[in-house]
Write a protein that holds these residues in place. Sequence first.
Motif, PDB file in Angstrom:
ATOM      1  N   CYS A  27       0.825  -1.212   0.000  1.00 59.25           N
ATOM      2  CA  CYS A  27       0.000   0.000   0.000  1.00 59.25           C
ATOM      3  C   CYS A  27       0.860   1.264   0.000  1.00 59.25           C
ATOM      4  CB  CYS A  27      -0.930   0.001   1.212  1.00 59.25           C
ATOM      5  SG  CYS A  27      -2.213  -1.274   1.163  1.00 59.25           S
ATOM      6  N   VAL A  28       1.922   1.276   0.811  1.00 59.78           N
ATOM      7  CA  VAL A  28       2.827   2.431   0.852  1.00 59.78           C
ATOM      8  C   VAL A  28       3.505   2.617  -0.507  1.00 59.78           C
ATOM      9  CG1 VAL A  28       4.955   3.343   1.891  1.00 59.78           C
ATOM     10  CG2 VAL A  28       3.193   2.333   3.355  1.00 59.78           C
ATOM     11  N   VAL A  29       3.948   1.525  -1.106  1.00 60.01           N
ATOM     12  CA  VAL A  29       4.587   1.599  -2.429  1.00 60.01           C
ATOM     13  C   VAL A  29       3.624   2.186  -3.452  1.00 60.01           C
ATOM     14  CG1 VAL A  29       5.461   0.175  -4.342  1.00 60.01           C
ATOM     15  CG2 VAL A  29       6.284  -0.232  -2.007  1.00 60.01           C
ATOM     16  N   GLU A  30       2.388   1.717  -3.445  1.00 58.87           N
ATOM     17  CA  GLU A  30       1.418   2.205  -4.426  1.00 58.87           C
ATOM     18  C   GLU A  30       1.021   3.661  -4.185  1.00 58.87           C
ATOM     19  OE1 GLU A  30      -3.092   1.321  -6.087  1.00 58.87           O
ATOM     20  OE2 GLU A  30      -1.989  -0.309  -5.103  1.00 58.87           O
ATOM     21  N   ALA A  31       0.694   4.001  -2.954  1.00 59.99           N
ATOM     22  CA  ALA A  31       0.190   5.352  -2.671  1.00 59.99           C
ATOM     23  C   ALA A  31       1.278   6.412  -2.746  1.00 59.99           C
ATOM     24  CB  ALA A  31      -0.463   5.380  -1.293  1.00 59.99           C
ATOM     25  N   PHE A  32       2.468   6.076  -2.282  1.00 64.25           N
ATOM     26  CA  PHE A  32       3.548   7.065  -2.192  1.00 64.25           C
ATOM     27  C   PHE A  32       4.614   6.894  -3.270  1.00 64.25           C
ATOM     28  CE2 PHE A  32       3.079   7.714   2.713  1.00 64.25           C
ATOM     29  CZ  PHE A  32       1.918   8.418   2.515  1.00 64.25           C
ATOM     30  N   LYS A  33       4.417   5.959  -4.200  1.00 64.93           N
ATOM     31  CA  LYS A  33       5.443   5.681  -5.224  1.00 64.93           C
ATOM     32  C   LYS A  33       6.783   5.385  -4.528  1.00 64.93           C
ATOM     33  CE  LYS A  33       2.696   7.491  -8.597  1.00 64.93           C
ATOM     34  NZ  LYS A  33       1.423   7.061  -8.086  1.00 64.93           N
ATOM     35  N   TYR A  34       6.694   4.605  -3.488  1.00 61.04           N
ATOM     36  CA  TYR A  34       7.812   4.310  -2.588  1.00 61.04           C
ATOM     37  C   TYR A  34       8.645   3.156  -3.148  1.00 61.04           C
ATOM     38  CZ  TYR A  34       9.718   4.193   2.204  1.00 61.04           C
ATOM     39  OH  TYR A  34      10.516   4.274   3.311  1.00 61.04           O
ATOM     40  N   PRO A  35       9.972   3.180  -2.972  1.00 59.91           N
ATOM     41  CA  PRO A  35      10.809   2.094  -3.491  1.00 59.91           C
ATOM     42  C   PRO A  35      10.485   0.747  -2.823  1.00 59.91           C
ATOM     43  CG  PRO A  35      12.153   3.985  -2.844  1.00 59.91           C
ATOM     44  CD  PRO A  35      10.762   4.239  -2.347  1.00 59.91           C
ATOM     45  N   LEU A  36      10.491  -0.309  -3.617  1.00 55.53           N
ATOM     46  CA  LEU A  36      10.205  -1.646  -3.095  1.00 55.53           C
ATOM     47  C   LEU A  36      11.182  -2.095  -2.022  1.00 55.53           C
ATOM     48  CD1 LEU A  36       9.246  -3.577  -6.351  1.00 55.53           C
ATOM     49  CD2 LEU A  36       7.764  -3.097  -4.394  1.00 55.53           C
ATOM     50  N   ASP A  37      12.424  -1.653  -2.115  1.00 53.43           N
ATOM     51  CA  ASP A  37      13.448  -2.145  -1.186  1.00 53.43           C
ATOM     52  C   ASP A  37      13.511  -1.371   0.132  1.00 53.43           C
ATOM     53  OD1 ASP A  37      14.455   0.155  -2.457  1.00 53.43           O
ATOM     54  OD2 ASP A  37      16.520  -0.525  -2.276  1.00 53.43           O
ATOM     55  N   ILE A  66       2.237   5.440  11.008  1.00 46.01           N
ATOM     56  CA  ILE A  66       3.196   5.605   9.920  1.00 46.01           C
ATOM     57  C   ILE A  66       3.846   6.970  10.047  1.00 46.01           C
ATOM     58  CG2 ILE A  66       3.519   5.602   7.413  1.00 46.01           C
ATOM     59  CD1 ILE A  66       0.821   3.989   7.301  1.00 46.01           C
ATOM     60  N   SER A  67       5.146   6.984  10.302  1.00 52.89           N
ATOM     61  CA  SER A  67       5.913   8.235  10.374  1.00 52.89           C
ATOM     62  C   SER A  67       6.576   8.461   9.032  1.00 52.89           C
ATOM     63  CB  SER A  67       6.981   8.145  11.467  1.00 52.89           C
ATOM     64  OG  SER A  67       6.389   7.962  12.724  1.00 52.89           O
ATOM     65  N   ILE A  68       6.386   9.674   8.496  1.00 52.84           N
ATOM     66  CA  ILE A  68       6.922   9.988   7.168  1.00 52.84           C
ATOM     67  C   ILE A  68       7.528  11.385   7.148  1.00 52.84           C
ATOM     68  CG2 ILE A  68       5.357   8.450   5.914  1.00 52.84           C
ATOM     69  CD1 ILE A  68       3.664  10.938   5.218  1.00 52.84           C
ATOM     70  N   PHE A  69       8.416  11.600   6.148  1.00 48.55           N
ATOM     71  CA  PHE A  69       8.868  12.954   5.852  1.00 48.55           C
ATOM     72  C   PHE A  69       7.653  13.747   5.376  1.00 48.55           C
ATOM     73  CE2 PHE A  69      13.214  11.324   4.135  1.00 48.55           C
ATOM     74  CZ  PHE A  69      13.734  11.272   5.407  1.00 48.55           C
ATOM     75  N   GLU A  70       7.586  15.020   5.738  1.00 47.95           N
ATOM     76  CA  GLU A  70       6.504  15.837   5.204  1.00 47.95           C
ATOM     77  C   GLU A  70       6.723  16.035   3.706  1.00 47.95           C
ATOM     78  OE1 GLU A  70       6.601  19.584   7.222  1.00 47.95           O
ATOM     79  OE2 GLU A  70       8.544  20.141   6.417  1.00 47.95           O
ATOM     80  N   GLY A  71       5.621  16.276   3.001  1.00 45.79           N
ATOM     81  CA  GLY A  71       5.712  16.537   1.571  1.00 45.79           C
ATOM     82  C   GLY A  71       4.691  15.778   0.740  1.00 45.79           C
ATOM     83  N   ARG A  72       4.109  14.718   1.295  1.00 42.68           N
ATOM     84  CA  ARG A  72       3.098  13.987   0.534  1.00 42.68           C
ATOM     85  C   ARG A  72       1.818  14.807   0.470  1.00 42.68           C
ATOM     86  NH1 ARG A  72       7.132  10.626   2.788  1.00 42.68           N
ATOM     87  NH2 ARG A  72       7.620   9.038   1.247  1.00 42.68           N
ATOM     88  N   SER A  73       1.123  14.659  -0.643  1.00 38.96           N
ATOM     89  CA  SER A  73      -0.137  15.393  -0.820  1.00 38.96           C
ATOM     90  C   SER A  73      -1.235  14.759   0.025  1.00 38.96           C
ATOM     91  CB  SER A  73      -0.549  15.371  -2.296  1.00 38.96           C
ATOM     92  OG  SER A  73      -0.921  14.050  -2.667  1.00 38.96           O
ATOM     93  N   VAL A  74      -2.270  15.549   0.268  1.00 40.25           N
ATOM     94  CA  VAL A  74      -3.439  15.030   0.982  1.00 40.25           C
ATOM     95  C   VAL A  74      -4.015  13.847   0.206  1.00 40.25           C
ATOM     96  CG1 VAL A  74      -5.813  15.564   1.686  1.00 40.25           C
ATOM     97  CG2 VAL A  74      -3.973  17.207   2.142  1.00 40.25           C
ATOM     98  N   SER A  76      -2.492  11.658  -1.743  1.00 34.58           N
ATOM     99  CA  SER A  76      -1.694  10.433  -1.610  1.00 34.58           C
ATOM    100  C   SER A  76      -1.858   9.821  -0.214  1.00 34.58           C
ATOM    101  CB  SER A  76      -0.222  10.679  -1.948  1.00 34.58           C
ATOM    102  OG  SER A  76       0.405  11.494  -0.991  1.00 34.58           O
ATOM    103  N   LYS A  77      -2.010  10.649   0.812  1.00 34.30           N
ATOM    104  CA  LYS A  77      -2.231  10.123   2.166  1.00 34.30           C
ATOM    105  C   LYS A  77      -3.610   9.472   2.277  1.00 34.30           C
ATOM    106  CE  LYS A  77      -0.787  14.080   3.779  1.00 34.30           C
ATOM    107  NZ  LYS A  77      -0.434  15.217   4.634  1.00 34.30           N
ATOM    108  N   ILE A 103      -1.081   8.797  10.373  1.00 32.52           N
ATOM    109  CA  ILE A 103       0.095   9.217   9.599  1.00 32.52           C
ATOM    110  C   ILE A 103       0.663  10.438  10.294  1.00 32.52           C
ATOM    111  CG2 ILE A 103       0.931  10.076   7.382  1.00 32.52           C
ATOM    112  CD1 ILE A 103      -1.399   8.549   6.052  1.00 32.52           C
ATOM    113  N   VAL A 104       1.929  10.345  10.684  1.00 28.23           N
ATOM    114  CA  VAL A 104       2.610  11.438  11.388  1.00 28.23           C
ATOM    115  C   VAL A 104       3.712  11.955  10.474  1.00 28.23           C
ATOM    116  CG1 VAL A 104       3.903  12.084  13.449  1.00 28.23           C
ATOM    117  CG2 VAL A 104       2.117  10.329  13.608  1.00 28.23           C
ATOM    118  N   GLU A 105       3.626  13.228  10.119  1.00 27.69           N
ATOM    119  CA  GLU A 105       4.622  13.843   9.241  1.00 27.69           C
ATOM    120  C   GLU A 105       5.551  14.733  10.050  1.00 27.69           C
ATOM    121  OE1 GLU A 105       3.025  15.111   5.113  1.00 27.69           O
ATOM    122  OE2 GLU A 105       1.509  15.644   6.595  1.00 27.69           O
ATOM    123  N   SER A 106       6.805  14.749   9.657  1.00 30.67           N
ATOM    124  CA  SER A 106       7.736  15.706  10.256  1.00 30.67           C
ATOM    125  C   SER A 106       8.761  16.130   9.209  1.00 30.67           C
ATOM    126  CB  SER A 106       8.417  15.112  11.494  1.00 30.67           C
ATOM    127  OG  SER A 106       9.194  14.002  11.163  1.00 30.67           O
TER     128      SER A 106
END
Length: 129
Positions: A27-37, A66-74, A76-77, A103-106
């Motif tokens: 789900c994270v890979v699909e929603a955030f275009k996150y690397p598989l590895d 889920i803790s993430i870097f800030e920057g994802r769009s509403v 995508s979250k 989802i916690v952004e910082s």
Amino acid sequence: MAQVKVFGLKENLNPIKGRLSEIIHDCVVEAFKYPLDKKFHRFFPMDKEDLCYASDRTEAYTIIEISIFEGRSVDSKKKLIRLLFNNIHNHLQITPQDVEITIVESPKSNWGIRGLPGDELQLNYNVNV
């Protein structure tokens, strides 16, 4: 970056940890275009006396943080949240009523990774999706 913590009753969480981890990562890979590895998950199986929840939840109650870097769009979250509810229900038969997601952004500068502040890292993926 995405760091995932999962909390639940140990007798319910332990048997599904592997599959739940796969579902969350997909789900994270699909929603955030996150690397598989890039997969960073921690599980916190808890005793009944250590996990309190409302009477309209069952013993399948699961908390996903889920803790993430800030920057994802509403968008995508929201996509991530919808994917998690749907896929956890479809693959593990845990109802959305029994799943809570935070989802916690910082800022990147609040992270320390591989010996550097997060805002000094060279990432191989885009955070602004």
